[in-house]
Design a protein around this motif. Structure first.
Motif, PDB file in Angstrom:
ATOM      1  N   MET A 124       0.832  -1.261  -0.220  1.00  0.00           N
ATOM      2  CA  MET A 124       0.144   0.507  -0.031  1.00  0.00           C
ATOM      3  C   MET A 124       0.404   1.423  -0.075  1.00  0.00           C
ATOM      4  SD  MET A 124      -3.411  -1.226   0.226  1.00  0.00           S
ATOM      5  CE  MET A 124      -4.252   0.469   0.610  1.00  0.00           C
ATOM      6  N   VAL A 125       1.898   1.345   0.498  1.00  0.00           N
ATOM      7  CA  VAL A 125       2.471   2.374   0.421  1.00  0.00           C
ATOM      8  C   VAL A 125       3.811   2.673  -0.206  1.00  0.00           C
ATOM      9  CG1 VAL A 125       4.177   3.839   2.046  1.00  0.00           C
ATOM     10  CG2 VAL A 125       2.199   2.772   3.172  1.00  0.00           C
ATOM     11  N   VAL A 126       4.824   0.821  -0.649  1.00  0.00           N
ATOM     12  CA  VAL A 126       6.131   1.569  -0.799  1.00  0.00           C
ATOM     13  C   VAL A 126       5.615   1.710  -2.807  1.00  0.00           C
ATOM     14  CG1 VAL A 126       7.854   0.158  -1.532  1.00  0.00           C
ATOM     15  CG2 VAL A 126       7.089  -0.063   0.687  1.00  0.00           C
ATOM     16  N   ARG A 127       4.337  -0.019  -3.177  1.00  0.00           N
ATOM     17  CA  ARG A 127       4.189   0.168  -4.886  1.00  0.00           C
ATOM     18  C   ARG A 127       3.762   1.529  -5.425  1.00  0.00           C
ATOM     19  NH1 ARG A 127      -0.531  -4.076  -5.973  1.00  0.00           N
ATOM     20  NH2 ARG A 127      -1.424  -2.529  -5.020  1.00  0.00           N
ATOM     21  N   PRO A 128       2.796   2.704  -4.970  1.00  0.00           N
ATOM     22  CA  PRO A 128       3.137   3.492  -5.527  1.00  0.00           C
ATOM     23  C   PRO A 128       3.879   4.478  -5.858  1.00  0.00           C
ATOM     24  CG  PRO A 128       1.448   3.609  -2.898  1.00  0.00           C
ATOM     25  CD  PRO A 128       2.261   1.991  -3.513  1.00  0.00           C
ATOM     26  N   ALA A 134       8.290   5.975 -11.348  1.00  0.00           N
ATOM     27  CA  ALA A 134       8.861   5.535 -12.841  1.00  0.00           C
ATOM     28  C   ALA A 134       8.328   6.417 -13.910  1.00  0.00           C
ATOM     29  CB  ALA A 134       8.108   4.167 -12.689  1.00  0.00           C
ATOM     30  N   LEU A 135       6.988   7.424 -13.135  1.00  0.00           N
ATOM     31  CA  LEU A 135       6.415   7.733 -14.287  1.00  0.00           C
ATOM     32  C   LEU A 135       7.244   9.087 -14.049  1.00  0.00           C
ATOM     33  CD1 LEU A 135       2.523   7.647 -12.598  1.00  0.00           C
ATOM     34  CD2 LEU A 135       3.321   6.864 -15.109  1.00  0.00           C
ATOM     35  N   PRO A 139       1.994  13.675 -15.425  1.00  0.00           N
ATOM     36  CA  PRO A 139       1.162  14.398 -14.757  1.00  0.00           C
ATOM     37  C   PRO A 139      -0.019  13.709 -13.756  1.00  0.00           C
ATOM     38  CG  PRO A 139       0.714  15.503 -16.964  1.00  0.00           C
ATOM     39  CD  PRO A 139       1.519  14.648 -16.946  1.00  0.00           C
ATOM     40  N   ARG A 140      -0.023  12.053 -14.401  1.00  0.00           N
ATOM     41  CA  ARG A 140      -0.445  11.029 -13.774  1.00  0.00           C
ATOM     42  C   ARG A 140       0.481  10.655 -12.993  1.00  0.00           C
ATOM     43  NH1 ARG A 140      -3.281   6.756 -17.073  1.00  0.00           N
ATOM     44  NH2 ARG A 140      -3.917   8.271 -18.012  1.00  0.00           N
ATOM     45  N   ARG A 141       1.443  11.080 -12.206  1.00  0.00           N
ATOM     46  CA  ARG A 141       2.486  10.745 -10.700  1.00  0.00           C
ATOM     47  C   ARG A 141       1.491  11.138  -9.217  1.00  0.00           C
ATOM     48  NH1 ARG A 141       4.036  15.868 -12.116  1.00  0.00           N
ATOM     49  NH2 ARG A 141       5.093  17.057 -10.708  1.00  0.00           N
ATOM     50  N   LEU A 142       0.786  12.225  -9.678  1.00  0.00           N
ATOM     51  CA  LEU A 142       0.365  12.429  -9.095  1.00  0.00           C
ATOM     52  C   LEU A 142      -0.540  11.950  -8.414  1.00  0.00           C
ATOM     53  CD1 LEU A 142      -1.184  16.157  -9.318  1.00  0.00           C
ATOM     54  CD2 LEU A 142       0.907  15.189  -8.167  1.00  0.00           C
ATOM     55  N   VAL A 143      -1.203  10.872  -8.883  1.00  0.00           N
ATOM     56  CA  VAL A 143      -2.116   9.767  -8.638  1.00  0.00           C
ATOM     57  C   VAL A 143      -1.476   8.301  -7.525  1.00  0.00           C
ATOM     58  CG1 VAL A 143      -3.956   8.296  -8.900  1.00  0.00           C
ATOM     59  CG2 VAL A 143      -3.994  10.260 -10.454  1.00  0.00           C
ATOM     60  N   PRO A 144      -0.618   8.006  -7.853  1.00  0.00           N
ATOM     61  CA  PRO A 144       0.205   7.643  -6.818  1.00  0.00           C
ATOM     62  C   PRO A 144       0.590   7.943  -5.035  1.00  0.00           C
ATOM     63  CG  PRO A 144       1.368   7.152  -8.781  1.00  0.00           C
ATOM     64  CD  PRO A 144       0.911   7.626  -8.870  1.00  0.00           C
ATOM     65  N   PHE A 145       0.907   9.086  -5.734  1.00  0.00           N
ATOM     66  CA  PHE A 145       1.541  10.623  -4.097  1.00  0.00           C
ATOM     67  C   PHE A 145       0.509   9.867  -3.719  1.00  0.00           C
ATOM     68  CE2 PHE A 145       4.964  11.945  -6.668  1.00  0.00           C
ATOM     69  CZ  PHE A 145       5.874  11.546  -5.820  1.00  0.00           C
ATOM     70  N   ARG A 146      -1.287  10.133  -4.267  1.00  0.00           N
ATOM     71  CA  ARG A 146      -2.251  10.321  -3.065  1.00  0.00           C
ATOM     72  C   ARG A 146      -1.995   9.341  -2.659  1.00  0.00           C
ATOM     73  NH1 ARG A 146      -4.377  12.503  -8.214  1.00  0.00           N
ATOM     74  NH2 ARG A 146      -4.881  14.531  -8.462  1.00  0.00           N
ATOM     75  N   LEU A 147      -1.809   8.706  -3.227  1.00  0.00           N
ATOM     76  CA  LEU A 147      -2.513   6.214  -2.756  1.00  0.00           C
ATOM     77  C   LEU A 147      -1.116   6.269  -0.999  1.00  0.00           C
ATOM     78  CD1 LEU A 147      -3.818   6.001  -5.079  1.00  0.00           C
ATOM     79  CD2 LEU A 147      -2.958   3.762  -4.906  1.00  0.00           C
ATOM     80  N   ALA A 148       0.317   6.452  -1.917  1.00  0.00           N
ATOM     81  CA  ALA A 148       0.645   6.682  -0.903  1.00  0.00           C
ATOM     82  C   ALA A 148       0.533   7.130   0.414  1.00  0.00           C
ATOM     83  CB  ALA A 148       2.453   6.775  -1.249  1.00  0.00           C
ATOM     84  N   GLY A 149       0.142   8.441   0.303  1.00  0.00           N
ATOM     85  CA  GLY A 149      -0.161   9.363   1.795  1.00  0.00           C
ATOM     86  C   GLY A 149      -1.430   8.878   2.256  1.00  0.00           C
ATOM     87  N   TRP A 150      -2.670   8.937   1.986  1.00  0.00           N
ATOM     88  CA  TRP A 150      -3.575   7.747   2.808  1.00  0.00           C
ATOM     89  C   TRP A 150      -2.904   7.292   3.056  1.00  0.00           C
ATOM     90  CZ3 TRP A 150      -8.315   8.971   4.095  1.00  0.00           C
ATOM     91  CH2 TRP A 150      -8.991  10.188   3.542  1.00  0.00           C
TER      92      TRP A 150
END
Length: 411
Positions: A124-128, A134-135, A139-150
């Protein structure tokens, strides 16, 4: 330039919509996990009252954690190109973490809580963060940052539950899982980074349908495995042989009802949807219920084959009847998602099972399983009669339609 390099990870329009062999390999870890979930449920066979409720709650929590890992992975491979080496590495790493969760699951609420929680948090934390790196500048890199933040928000609850007193583990992990599912539903909103609702993602709809269908078949295969293992390990008798046959017929009917026709046309419905992410999100929740219902029904098989004419208990009624009831509820929902209508054969079957439940509580498990099989056969027969002589229905999902208030789907 950085955005261009990161764009290589995104699924191109020409990408095959079918699931890859790597994803089928990935599912092997979840075959192990589903068998462990079934075993935890089966261990509750002699429990009653609050002990049974607590056991079901703990097992359900572990299943929901596994489902979230599998579901996130499915959406990643629908959104990103699974043939890219970095995505393949992410899938293999997730598979290893899922296998750790599977082997620790039988005692995950006891002495193996820490490795279960750590494996979950690694995904849940490392994968995103790996995907975001890798991105690059895309602009889509913000999505996995959100996942890691939550995920970092819920991580202290997971670790506190694993390291703290046993009596606090269930409430702490339930709170952590609620945070993770809430984040999924809200689109992981964060200050300055905004929100990214899954229902607005651009995905490969055919691929997503493939993955849901495959997971249903994996769960169904697990039920067949239970039937074979329990019958082969028990002392042979005519009663057990009869229970074995009825259990197999029940699984065959579950397959028939799912794939006739909503499950079969799920791929077509996602391909036709204006917003496939919205339909995919709804189908994800529906398939969670479907897979869980098959696992619960498989536990009922084990209890009936082991002692077909034993005394009636609340636990066997929960599994033998409760599993098929949940399955019909989920299939009613799936029919609406695909066709925009109620499936009256499934509604009739559900009502009959609910009405028969108080009577079945007084009878032996074998009687209950036989009634379940008969009701499912009635549903399948009504399906066949309703469609006889009519052209095949075309999916007309009300879920995947765009409305005037919908924002544009993400790029």
């Amino acid at each position: 330039m950085a955005a261009g390099r990161g764009a290589e990870l995104l699924r191109p329009a020409t990408s095959s919509g079918r699931a890859t062999f790597l994803e089928l390999f990935f599912d092997l870890a979840f075959v192990v996990a589903l068998t462990r979930v079934s075993q935890r449920f089966a261990d509750l066979g002699d429990d009653t009252g609050w002990v049974l409720v607590g056991g079901v709650g703990r097992t359900l929590l572990l299943f929901l954690a596994l489902w979230l890992i599998w579901s996130h992975t499915t959406w990643i491979t629908s959104r990103y190109e699974p043939e890219q080496p970095i995505i393949q590495a992410v899938v293999v790493g997730t598979m290893f973490a899922g296998l750790i969760m599977a082997v620790t699951l039988p005692r995950a609420m006891e002495e193996r809580a820490l490795p279960f929680a750590v494996a979950y948090l690694m995904v849940m934390v490392v994968r995103p963060l790996v995907i975001a790196a890798a991105l690059r500048g895309h602009p889509r890199r913000l999505v996995p940052f959100r996942l890691a933040g939550w995920a970092l928000v819920s991580a202290p609850l997971w670790l506190a539950g694993a390291l703290g007193p046993d009596r606090l583990r269930l409430p702490l992990w339930a709170a952590a899982l609620a945070v993770d599912y809430l984040a999924w539903g809200l689109g992981w909103p964060l200050p300055w980074l905004g929100v990214s609702k899954v229902s607005h993602w651009r995905i490969a709809g055919t691929h997503l349908a493939d993955r849901y269908q495959q997971m249903f078949l994996i769960a169904l295969g697990e039920s067949i495995l239970v039937i074979g293992v329990v019958f082969s390990g028990a002392d042979y008798s005519a009663e057990r042989a009869c229970a074995f046959a009825v259990a197999f017929a029940t699984s065959a009917l579950l397959w028939r009802i799912y794939f006739y026709r909503a499950g079969l046309l799920l791929s077509d419905a996602l391909a036709r949807a204006v917003m496939p992410g919205r339909l995919g999100t709804a189908s994800e929740r529906t398939h969670l219920l479907i897979v869980l219902s098959v696992l619960v029904t498989a536990v009922g098989y084990e209890l009936v084959i082991d002692d077909p004419y034993g005394p009636a208990q609340p636990s066997w009624l929960l599994f033998v009847v409760g599993g098929p009831v949940l399955f019909l509820v989920a299939c009613i929902r799936l029919e609406y998602e695909i066709f925009g209508r109620l499936s009256w054969p499934r509604v009739i079957g559900l009502v009959v099972l609910v009405l028969f439940t108080p009577l079945l509580a007084r009878w032996a498990p074998m009687v209950g399983l036989s009634v379940v099989a008969a009701v499912l056969a009635l549903v399948a027969l009504l399906d066949a009669l309703r469609s006889r002589g009519r052209p095949l229905e075309v999916p007309s999902s009300p879920v995947g339609r765009a409305t005037s208030g919908d924002p544009d789907a993400e790029a």
